[in-house]
Design an enzyme around this catalytic site. Sequence first.
Site, PDB file in Angstrom:
ATOM      1  CB  SER A  69      39.216 100.363   5.037  1.00 28.62           C
ATOM      2  OG  SER A  69      39.414 101.149   6.198  1.00 28.62           O
ATOM      3  CB  CYS A 104      45.448 102.041  -3.527  1.00 29.90           C
ATOM      4  SG  CYS A 104      44.047 101.044  -4.124  1.00 29.90           S
ATOM      5  CG  MET A 318      45.828  94.337  -3.074  1.00 29.10           C
ATOM      6  SD  MET A 318      45.989  92.544  -2.879  1.00 29.10           S
ATOM      7  CE  MET A 318      47.703  92.424  -2.384  1.00 29.10           C
ATOM      8  N   GLY A 319      45.951  96.351  -7.294  1.00 30.90           N
ATOM      9  CA  GLY A 319      46.578  96.833  -8.518  1.00 30.90           C
ATOM     10  C   GLY A 319      48.090  96.884  -8.422  1.00 30.90           C
TER      11      GLY A 319
END
Length: 391
Positions: A69, A104, A318-319
């Site tokens: 999303s 992100c 998550m990076g």
Amino acid sequence: MAHKPQIRIPATYMRGGTSKGVFFRLQDLPDAAQMPGAARDALLLRVIGSPDPYGKQIDGMGGATSSTSKTVIIDKSSKPDHDVDYLFGQVSIDKPFVDWSGNCGNLSAAVGPFAISAGLVEANRIPRDGVATVRIWQANIGKTIIAHVPMTGGAVQETGDFELDGVTFPAAEVQLEFMDPAADEDGAGGSMFPTGNLVDDLEVPGVGTLKATMINAGIPTIFVNAESIGYKGTELQDAINSDEKALAMFETIRAHGALRMGLIKHLDEIAKRQHTPKIAFVAKPADYVSSSGKRIGSGDVDLLVRAMSMGKLHHAMMGTAAVAIGTAAAIPGTLVNLAAGGGEREAVRFGHPSGTLRVGAEAAVVGGEWVVRKAVMSRSARVLMEGWVRA
């Protein structure tokens, strides 16, 4: 009956790391959406299919998870010695809200490839064959990311044999360098450890007093020990995401941690800050079976980490949280470092629900405070679809 026709906007749907998102060039957006504000947010919400009370995003491009999303806006950079500006919008699934408070790290891997293909990088900086270096200004957090993008025959190379746990098919490797990743905004005061401590006693009503490492690196993150909240660190998504009581506990810890970090002034502000900070729990190595059925041995990893994203346990990592993990692991005395066995280290391999990931960081004490010059990890990226999106 009069009706308002849909508009169509040039867009590219891309996978970056273990995330997917809709990518736009700034100049392709409608005039009103080229500036931050309600018009831009409304457009991105409609593109992704939010808010959706059913939680499925059937009428949009979203995939009904925090990893899918997402939206990205790219433009030629206004910053010296940078090629492009990268703005990330995390779109809420069930609320009319776009969170612009963080980056992100996974989609960061797709920014360089997109920028090259979209003609946003000067031609003289792109080799026909070899590796293109794309200098990215991450506009959400005001940081530099260097992407090393493989090129073949004058085009971005997407296929390859680099495997990333959490992604089904191999692809070309994109190396990322997150320069000076400690956050310096949102009330963090420029300190990697906003409380001044490597480990704090975090009082959380209804939960207890937890040992916590609260760090601003990659993305503001609160680390706690798995055993202190009743977990082993080997959990997969269903063990937590199906437990409403557990989800509420994590959100309560996150809110009180955000308050201690100076990211919010009042607890009720956390509802409008879904993307940051992250909350993660760590444990010493142990055997487990990943979500794909792959067996992970205790000897395969330095520690175990599970992280929450947008109120749910992330299917991989998550990076930006991986950057926080690598940074904290490099600093002796943090909970992450201690879970990995303590001492000085330049890289760790940690276990997550989908498998393992290696991340490195260069840390040093400067003027009595810890600083990290850069964090490094590899991801991959691929165009899934390109053309126009309707809204």
